[in-house]
Structure formats: C-alpha cells, structure tokens
Scaffold this motif. Structure first.
Motif, PDB file in Angstrom:
ATOM      1  N   PRO A  48      28.456  -5.833  16.305  1.00 18.16           N
ATOM      2  CA  PRO A  48      27.003  -6.234  15.116  1.00 18.16           C
ATOM      3  C   PRO A  48      28.007  -5.324  13.432  1.00 18.16           C
ATOM      4  N   ILE A  49      28.569  -4.392  14.078  1.00 20.10           N
ATOM      5  CA  ILE A  49      29.132  -3.530  12.987  1.00 20.10           C
ATOM      6  C   ILE A  49      30.927  -3.660  13.559  1.00 20.10           C
ATOM      7  N   PRO A  50      31.348  -4.830  12.655  1.00 19.86           N
ATOM      8  CA  PRO A  50      32.743  -4.781  12.855  1.00 19.86           C
ATOM      9  C   PRO A  50      33.443  -3.829  12.913  1.00 19.86           C
ATOM     10  N   LYS A  51      34.193  -3.712  14.340  1.00 22.75           N
ATOM     11  CA  LYS A  51      35.200  -2.729  14.615  1.00 22.75           C
ATOM     12  C   LYS A  51      35.983  -2.365  12.858  1.00 22.75           C
ATOM     13  N   SER A  52      36.554  -3.088  12.754  1.00 28.39           N
ATOM     14  CA  SER A  52      37.298  -2.640  11.060  1.00 28.39           C
ATOM     15  C   SER A  52      36.623  -2.108  10.421  1.00 28.39           C
ATOM     16  N   ARG A  53      34.962  -2.169  10.313  1.00 28.65           N
ATOM     17  CA  ARG A  53      34.235  -0.823   9.323  1.00 28.65           C
ATOM     18  C   ARG A  53      33.689  -0.059  10.539  1.00 28.65           C
ATOM     19  N   GLY A  54      34.157   0.305  10.996  1.00 31.18           N
ATOM     20  CA  GLY A  54      33.907   1.592  11.795  1.00 31.18           C
ATOM     21  C   GLY A  54      32.816   1.002  13.256  1.00 31.18           C
ATOM     22  N   GLY A  55      32.725   0.471  13.834  1.00 27.38           N
ATOM     23  CA  GLY A  55      31.438  -0.086  14.464  1.00 27.38           C
ATOM     24  C   GLY A  55      31.857   0.301  15.860  1.00 27.38           C
ATOM     25  N   LYS A  56      31.288   0.388  17.193  1.00 27.59           N
ATOM     26  CA  LYS A  56      31.365   1.048  18.213  1.00 27.59           C
ATOM     27  C   LYS A  56      30.556   0.458  18.999  1.00 27.59           C
ATOM     28  N   ASP A  57      29.745   0.415  18.522  1.00 23.97           N
ATOM     29  CA  ASP A  57      28.605  -0.881  19.858  1.00 23.97           C
ATOM     30  C   ASP A  57      28.858  -2.117  20.079  1.00 23.97           C
ATOM     31  N   THR A  58      28.225  -2.915  21.163  1.00 16.04           N
ATOM     32  CA  THR A  58      28.572  -4.060  21.621  1.00 16.04           C
ATOM     33  C   THR A  58      26.898  -4.711  22.268  1.00 16.04           C
ATOM     34  N   VAL A  59      27.063  -5.748  21.876  1.00 21.29           N
ATOM     35  CA  VAL A  59      25.831  -6.474  22.466  1.00 21.29           C
ATOM     36  C   VAL A  59      26.371  -7.966  22.870  1.00 21.29           C
ATOM     37  N   PRO A  60      25.818  -7.899  23.905  1.00 18.89           N
ATOM     38  CA  PRO A  60      25.219  -9.334  25.108  1.00 18.89           C
ATOM     39  C   PRO A  60      25.208 -10.612  24.282  1.00 18.89           C
ATOM     40  N   MET A  61      26.085 -11.987  24.223  1.00 18.29           N
ATOM     41  CA  MET A  61      26.123 -12.742  23.095  1.00 18.29           C
ATOM     42  C   MET A  61      26.247 -14.057  24.495  1.00 18.29           C
ATOM     43  N   HIS A  62      25.979 -15.483  23.716  1.00 20.70           N
ATOM     44  CA  HIS A  62      27.226 -16.468  23.948  1.00 20.70           C
ATOM     45  C   HIS A  62      28.070 -16.762  23.324  1.00 20.70           C
ATOM     46  N   THR A  83      29.160 -18.919  15.671  1.00 20.65           N
ATOM     47  CA  THR A  83      28.569 -19.240  14.687  1.00 20.65           C
ATOM     48  C   THR A  83      28.846 -17.779  13.857  1.00 20.65           C
ATOM     49  N   ILE A  84      28.174 -16.242  13.938  1.00 19.97           N
ATOM     50  CA  ILE A  84      28.114 -14.880  12.991  1.00 19.97           C
ATOM     51  C   ILE A  84      29.312 -15.221  12.310  1.00 19.97           C
ATOM     52  N   ILE A  85      30.144 -15.496  13.459  1.00 22.55           N
ATOM     53  CA  ILE A  85      31.715 -15.034  12.904  1.00 22.55           C
ATOM     54  C   ILE A  85      32.139 -16.176  11.775  1.00 22.55           C
ATOM     55  N   THR A  86      32.226 -17.351  11.663  1.00 22.16           N
ATOM     56  CA  THR A  86      32.033 -17.844  10.826  1.00 22.16           C
ATOM     57  C   THR A  86      31.433 -18.287   9.585  1.00 22.16           C
ATOM     58  N   HIS A  87      30.190 -17.647   9.240  1.00 20.71           N
ATOM     59  CA  HIS A  87      28.758 -18.006   8.246  1.00 20.71           C
ATOM     60  C   HIS A  87      28.943 -16.732   7.923  1.00 20.71           C
ATOM     61  N   PHE A  88      29.069 -15.212   8.085  1.00 18.79           N
ATOM     62  CA  PHE A  88      29.581 -13.688   7.208  1.00 18.79           C
ATOM     63  C   PHE A  88      31.021 -13.332   7.233  1.00 18.79           C
ATOM     64  N   THR A  89      31.271 -12.285   6.694  1.00 20.13           N
ATOM     65  CA  THR A  89      32.494 -11.691   6.522  1.00 20.13           C
ATOM     66  C   THR A  89      31.865 -10.092   7.122  1.00 20.13           C
ATOM     67  N   ASN A  90      33.274  -9.464   7.565  1.00 22.13           N
ATOM     68  CA  ASN A  90      32.660  -8.379   7.880  1.00 22.13           C
ATOM     69  C   ASN A  90      32.028  -7.271   7.298  1.00 22.13           C
ATOM     70  N   SER A  91      31.624  -7.586   5.879  1.00 21.86           N
ATOM     71  CA  SER A  91      30.927  -6.772   4.849  1.00 21.86           C
ATOM     72  C   SER A  91      29.829  -6.671   5.468  1.00 21.86           C
ATOM     73  N   GLN A  92      29.879  -8.365   4.855  1.00 25.88           N
ATOM     74  CA  GLN A  92      27.980  -8.442   5.174  1.00 25.88           C
ATOM     75  C   GLN A  92      27.368  -8.471   6.360  1.00 25.88           C
ATOM     76  N   LEU A  93      28.584  -8.673   7.288  1.00 26.38           N
ATOM     77  CA  LEU A  93      27.975  -7.765   9.221  1.00 26.38           C
ATOM     78  C   LEU A  93      27.193  -6.586   9.184  1.00 26.38           C
ATOM     79  N   GLU A  94      28.256  -6.032   8.186  1.00 29.00           N
ATOM     80  CA  GLU A  94      28.032  -3.985   7.877  1.00 29.00           C
ATOM     81  C   GLU A  94      27.142  -3.987   7.745  1.00 29.00           C
TER      82      GLU A  94
END
Length: 110
Positions: free
Chosen positions: A41-55, A61-72
């Motif tokens: 959920p927090i991109p690895k390039s922004r220091g994210g370590k945790d992962t979550v299960p997704m389809h 859809t998330i990757i297409t509509h948001f940038t890494n800074s928005q996701l952070e």
C-alpha cells in the motif's frame, strides 16, 4: 542408523490439515481467488514494507489511477482510496464478479 523414507503417495491422517480460507482483498473486501497479489500500500520506493492481499485487477486499478506519492499519503488505510469516485465505482462494479475475474484496465486520462 538408517533413515526412514516416507513415500509421497502415502497420506498420513495425523498430518493432514484443513487449508486455510483465502484472505479477503484489501481494496474490495471480496474473497481472493486462485491468484493473489501481495501489494505494498505504501510503495517500496517510498519506504513501504508491509504487504496486503489483493486481486490482480484491484491492484492494477490502484496502480493505474494513483501515483506513488499519492499512495504514500493514503498509507495503509484503504478508505482513502475508496473515497475516490473512480475507485468507488470500480469496487461497486467488481463486487458482482467472480473472485478470479480478470479484465483489462483503462488508463487514467491525464
């Protein structure tokens, strides 16, 4: 002392365990299918370590509509993503689909 070999085709009733149910998707809340994507959920390039299960379709859809800074900025909470009208519309649409449903994603108009 000789080792005892266990044949692969012999099943031991004591070691059989029930398979755990698949986890729910972090974004849409539906049960995941045969393919699970572990998303940061927090991109690895922004220091994210945790992962979550997704389809896979939810992650694309998330990757297409948001940038890494928005996701952070959204962090580990999916509610911030669900407040976006495009994602809310997508989740309502995909809720009626099979867990293994897959489709191409349209790119965000920039």
């Amino acid at each position: 002392m000789a080792r005892k070999r266990r044949n692969d085709w012999e099943l031991d009733d004591e070691t059989e365990e029930e398979a755990a149910p698949p986890p729910d998707c972090w974004l849409c809340g539906r049960m995941t299918g045969s393919e699970i994507v572990w998303h940061h959920p927090i991109p690895k390039s922004r220091g994210g370590k945790d992962t979550v299960p997704m389809h896979p379709i939810c992650q694309r859809t998330i990757i297409t509509h948001f940038t890494n800074s928005q996701l952070e900025r959204f962090g580990m909470e999916a509610q911030g993503l669900l407040d976006d009208p495009t994602i809310a519309k997508f989740v309502a649409w995909v809720a009626r689909k099979d867990p293994d449903f897959n489709a191409p994603i349209t790119k965000k108009k920039r």
